[in-house]
Each structure stands twice: as C-alpha cells, then as structure tokens.
Design an enzyme around this catalytic site. Structure first.
Site, PDB file in Angstrom:
ATOM      1  CB  CYS A 163      -0.947   0.006   1.187  1.00  0.00           C
ATOM      2  SG  CYS A 163      -2.050  -1.413   1.193  1.00  0.00           S
TER       3      CYS A 163
ATOM      4  CG  HIS B 120      -3.149   3.476   2.653  1.00  0.00           C
ATOM      5  ND1 HIS B 120      -3.666   3.219   1.406  1.00  0.00           N
ATOM      6  CD2 HIS B 120      -3.189   2.295   3.329  1.00  0.00           C
ATOM      7  CE1 HIS B 120      -3.994   1.945   1.326  1.00  0.00           C
ATOM      8  NE2 HIS B 120      -3.722   1.362   2.482  1.00  0.00           N
TER       9      HIS B 120
ATOM     10  CG  ASN C 120      -6.692  -0.767   1.451  1.00  0.00           C
ATOM     11  OD1 ASN C 120      -6.013  -0.261   0.552  1.00  0.00           O
ATOM     12  ND2 ASN C 120      -6.160  -1.356   2.500  1.00  0.00           N
TER      13      ASN C 120
HETATM   14  N1  COA Z   1     -18.464  -8.741   8.860  1.00  0.00           N
HETATM   15  C1  COA Z   1     -18.937  -9.034  10.092  1.00  0.00           C
HETATM   16  N2  COA Z   1     -18.133  -9.375  11.121  1.00  0.00           N
HETATM   17  C2  COA Z   1     -16.819  -9.429  10.883  1.00  0.00           C
HETATM   18  C3  COA Z   1     -16.265  -9.149   9.619  1.00  0.00           C
HETATM   19  C4  COA Z   1     -17.150  -8.805   8.586  1.00  0.00           C
HETATM   20  N3  COA Z   1     -16.727  -8.518   7.346  1.00  0.00           N
HETATM   21  N4  COA Z   1     -14.922  -9.292   9.689  1.00  0.00           N
HETATM   22  C5  COA Z   1     -14.637  -9.648  10.954  1.00  0.00           C
HETATM   23  N5  COA Z   1     -15.778  -9.739  11.673  1.00  0.00           N
HETATM   24  C6  COA Z   1     -15.945 -10.107  13.077  1.00  0.00           C
HETATM   25  C7  COA Z   1     -14.757 -10.883  13.605  1.00  0.00           C
HETATM   26  O1  COA Z   1     -14.882 -12.250  13.303  1.00  0.00           O
HETATM   27  C8  COA Z   1     -14.881 -10.616  15.092  1.00  0.00           C
HETATM   28  O2  COA Z   1     -15.862 -11.462  15.624  1.00  0.00           O
HETATM   29  P1  COA Z   1     -15.681 -12.105  17.067  1.00  0.00           P
HETATM   30  O3  COA Z   1     -15.609 -10.940  18.021  1.00  0.00           O
HETATM   31  O4  COA Z   1     -16.924 -12.926  17.232  1.00  0.00           O
HETATM   32  O5  COA Z   1     -14.424 -12.892  17.021  1.00  0.00           O
HETATM   33  C9  COA Z   1     -15.426  -9.183  15.149  1.00  0.00           C
HETATM   34  O6  COA Z   1     -15.981  -8.910  13.855  1.00  0.00           O
HETATM   35  C10 COA Z   1     -14.370  -8.141  15.462  1.00  0.00           C
HETATM   36  O7  COA Z   1     -13.245  -8.392  14.644  1.00  0.00           O
HETATM   37  P2  COA Z   1     -11.976  -7.480  14.717  1.00  0.00           P
HETATM   38  O8  COA Z   1     -10.943  -8.024  13.791  1.00  0.00           O
HETATM   39  O9  COA Z   1     -11.601  -7.236  16.131  1.00  0.00           O
HETATM   40  O10 COA Z   1     -12.576  -6.127  14.118  1.00  0.00           O
HETATM   41  P3  COA Z   1     -11.884  -4.744  14.002  1.00  0.00           P
HETATM   42  O11 COA Z   1     -12.700  -3.711  14.653  1.00  0.00           O
HETATM   43  O12 COA Z   1     -10.413  -4.802  14.330  1.00  0.00           O
HETATM   44  O13 COA Z   1     -11.971  -4.449  12.435  1.00  0.00           O
HETATM   45  C11 COA Z   1     -10.605  -4.540  10.480  1.00  0.00           C
HETATM   46  C12 COA Z   1     -11.348  -5.344  11.528  1.00  0.00           C
HETATM   47  C13 COA Z   1      -9.955  -5.497   9.510  1.00  0.00           C
HETATM   48  C14 COA Z   1     -11.611  -3.659   9.758  1.00  0.00           C
HETATM   49  C15 COA Z   1      -9.543  -3.643  11.182  1.00  0.00           C
HETATM   50  O14 COA Z   1      -8.787  -4.420  12.057  1.00  0.00           O
HETATM   51  C16 COA Z   1      -8.625  -2.978  10.198  1.00  0.00           C
HETATM   52  O15 COA Z   1      -9.023  -2.106   9.447  1.00  0.00           O
HETATM   53  N6  COA Z   1      -7.320  -3.342  10.231  1.00  0.00           N
HETATM   54  C17 COA Z   1      -6.333  -2.742   9.385  1.00  0.00           C
HETATM   55  C18 COA Z   1      -6.580  -3.137   7.974  1.00  0.00           C
HETATM   56  C19 COA Z   1      -5.615  -2.490   7.062  1.00  0.00           C
HETATM   57  O16 COA Z   1      -5.364  -1.346   7.212  1.00  0.00           O
HETATM   58  N7  COA Z   1      -5.105  -3.275   6.130  1.00  0.00           N
HETATM   59  C20 COA Z   1      -4.278  -2.836   5.115  1.00  0.00           C
HETATM   60  C21 COA Z   1      -3.125  -2.095   5.605  1.00  0.00           C
HETATM   61  S1  COA Z   1      -2.496  -1.257   4.302  1.00  0.00           S
END
Ligand code: COA
Length: 327
Positions: free
Chosen positions: A113, A254, A284
């Site tokens: 990214c 980003h 993204n």
């Molecule tokens: N829809 C519904 N529920 C979802 C889901 C989706 N698409 N994806 C994950 N969940 C669930 C998980 O399974 C988890 O359930 P659980 O509590 O029963 O285990 C719950 O939602 C919370 O998951 P979590 O990973 O803690 O959520 P989060 O608030 O951290 O959000 C991301 C997840 C991926 C959106 C976030 O971590 C993020 O944006 N990370 C960085 C991503 C990024 O920047 N990537 C590229 C870098 S360049």
C-alpha cells in the site's frame, strides 16, 4: 534549487461497483458492520478484460493530458503495485507499450500500500538528477484477483483502482516536492502477506485450492502498527520542514480504514476538514488510494497553487512513508 513538481494527475477505476449490500449475499457480513468498522460503502471491481496495466495507462493518459506532455516525451514510468498483470514483464513496461511512450523505460516498485509513495520518491530523485525529464509515478492495483472472496475478514476491505502523476523539474523555490521519507520493517511481514505464488510456496493446485495466493492479514495488529507508523512518519516530515499541523492545507492518508485515518489525524492534531477521505466509494485500493485521492482533490479545485500537501502511506512489509509538497 531544483525541485520536482507534479504537472498533472489522473485516475481510473473499473466500471463495475460492488456494494456492501451485495457482499451480504457472498459472506456472513452486513452493511452496518462494514460501514461502522471501516467507512467503506462500495468498491470498484475488475471485469474480464480489465488489467492493472490498462487501468494504469488510462490514469496516465489523463495525467499526461493535464500536464500537456506527449507519451513520447516521457523518460521514465515507475509503478507501485502488488497485483501486476504478470510476474514478468513489469507493469511499467506494459504501460509504456499501451501509451506508445517509445522513449521511456518502465519498472515497478513493490511496497504494497506504500507503493505510490515509494514510486513518487524514486520519481522525485530521478527528476532532481535530470530536471528536464518527464517522469510518471503510478499506483495501480486489481486487488480483486488476490482477494479471498470467502474470507469476510479481508474481502470487504479491498477494491481496484489506478492513479498517476506526471513530474518534471522546477526552479520555483515556492513549489514542488519538499521532502520524502521512507521506512520498512521486514520483521513484521507475517502480519500482512500473500503466502503463495513465490519461490517459498510456488504455484500449485493445492495452493490455489487453499486460496493461498490471496491476502492474509491480522487486522487488529495491522491497525495498531498503521496508526503508529503513519503518525510517526507524518510528524517526521513536518519536523524535517520545520512545519506544524496548522501549516498543512490537505492531508492525504492511505485509505485503509476511516478509523485509522481519524486516529492518525488526531495524533497529528490535523482537523478532519483538512483530511481527504474517499474510502466510502473505493475501499482500500492499496497503492492506488493516494494518487486517486490526489487526482480528485486536484480536479475538484480543492488544491490551490502553494497549498501544503502531506501524503502518508502504510502497507505490507511493513512499509510506510510520507511526502511533503507545495502544490
Ligand atoms: N463482517 C462481520 N463481522 C466481521 C467481519 C465482517 N466482514 N470481519 C470480521 N468480523 C468479526 C470478527 O470475526 C470478530 O468477531 P468475534 O468478536 O466474534 O471474534 C469481530 O468482527 C471483530 O473483529 P476485529 O478483527 O476485532 O474487528 P476490528 O474492529 O479490528 O476491524 C478490520 C477489523 C480489519 C476492519 C480492522 O482491524 C482494520 O481495518 N485493520 C487494518 C486493515 C488495514 O489497514 N489493512 C491494510 C493495511 S495497508
């Protein structure tokens, strides 16, 4: 003092739109979850016939037209991508072919990214060395081909897009790229990577079946590192130029998650009305998020000559970086 300056910008996305509502019928998710956790409402997804290099070439055509530069005047094309058409040839060479940029050479930089910020840095150094040259920096991705559409943790996040900028030298001491700042930390590679398809885990039927050619991510960990690294490198760019948050007219982070962008802006004390956000429309798009945002801000008149613009990226590797410029 010779600086490089952006003469033109361009961007392109595939026609097909995939909404959060449509994703609800593909994996166990909801529009409410995606919108509130990421800020994303829809993303553009490639269809048959779309390729990374064709999308990159379309963005570059627009940028060249704005810059008043003909394809045959281009000296160098550098593409940030993690989803090239093929492993070989490189995307830059294919963009050269599509444009008929017969006097250019092209190559790719591979920084996930952060790809556009890396490409822009390489372009900036080349132009400083040869101020009369015309250089194209691109961020282009068809992430839909390396997305696991059965993994709700990742498939709701990504989209396809390309953005380009044309650079040349300027003697105008008030404008142009002021500084560039790049970092990486390979020790953290496992937190965001694509396991299969390289020499460690070569392509095979088993690999494809397990969809190990797709992005794997520890979202929570990536989130924390992204906030810290993006805030740190943006501060590094401000300090290097003896500037403060009040000086920044437009901050273009980003676009990975609206919550990451807000936290970074908060740490930097940059108010949200000076943060460019378009993640709701594209998701993204990895190396393409920053050049697409830059092009939108440019074409909509949000950028005025002399504005201080701060670009800030973070991606797999980990890689991160910032570019400070006077528009
Ligand atoms: N829809 C519904 N529920 C979802 C889901 C989706 N698409 N994806 C994950 N969940 C669930 C998980 O399974 C988890 O359930 P659980 O509590 O029963 O285990 C719950 O939602 C919370 O998951 P979590 O990973 O803690 O959520 P989060 O608030 O951290 O959000 C991301 C997840 C991926 C959106 C976030 O971590 C993020 O944006 N990370 C960085 C991503 C990024 O920047 N990537 C590229 C870098 S360049």
């Amino acid at each position: 003092m010779n600086r490089s300056i952006i003469l033109g910008t361009g961007s392109a996305v595939p026609k097909k739109i995939l909404t959060n509502q449509e994703l609800e019928s593909m994996v166990d998710t909801s529009d409410e979850w995606i919108s509130s956790r990421t800020g994303i409402k829809q993303r553009h997804i490639a269809e048959d016939g779309d390729t990374t290099s064709l999308l990159a070439a379309e963005a570059t055509r627009q940028a060249l037209e704005m810059a008043g530069v003909k394809p045959e005047e281009v000296d160098m094309i550098v593409v940030g991508t993690t989803s090239p058409d093929m492993i070989m040839p490189n995307t830059g060479a294919l963009v050269q072919k599509h444009l008929g940029a017969s006097n250019a050479f092209g190559f790719d930089v591979y920084a996930a990214c952060s790809g556009f910020v890396y490409a822009l840095t390489v372009a900036d150094k080349f132009v400083k060395d040869k101020p009369e040259s015309k250089v194209v920096a691109i961020g282009a991705e068809l992430l839909s081909y390396i997305t696991d559409w059965q993994d709700r943790n990742t498939c709701v996040l990504f989209g396809d897009a390309a953005g380009a900028a044309v650079l040349s030298g300027t003697n105008d001491s008030d404008r142009g790229i002021l500084s560039t700042h790049l970092h990486s930390d390979g020790r953290l590679w496992e937190l965001l990577h694509i396991p299969g398809g390289g020499v460690v885990y070569p392509p095979s039927g088993e690999m494809a079946e397990r969809r190990d050619h797709c992005i794997r991510m520890h979202g929570n960990e990536v989130f924390k590192h992204a906030v810290r690294s993006m805030a740190d490198v943006a501060q590094e760019a401000l300090t290097a130029n003896e500037l403060g948050p009040d000086d920044v007219d437009l901050f273009i982070p980003h676009q990975a998650n609206i919550r990451i962008m807000k936290k970074v802006a908060e740490r930097l004390e940059i108010p949200l009305d000076r943060v460019y956000v378009n993640i709701e429309r594209y998701g993204n798009t990895s190396s393409a998020t920053i050049p697409v945002a830059l092009d939108e801000a440019n074409r909509s008149g949000r950028l005025k000559p002399g504005d201080l613009v701060l670009l800030d990226a973070f991606g797999g590797g980990f890689t991160w970086g910032a570019v400070m410029m006077r528009w």
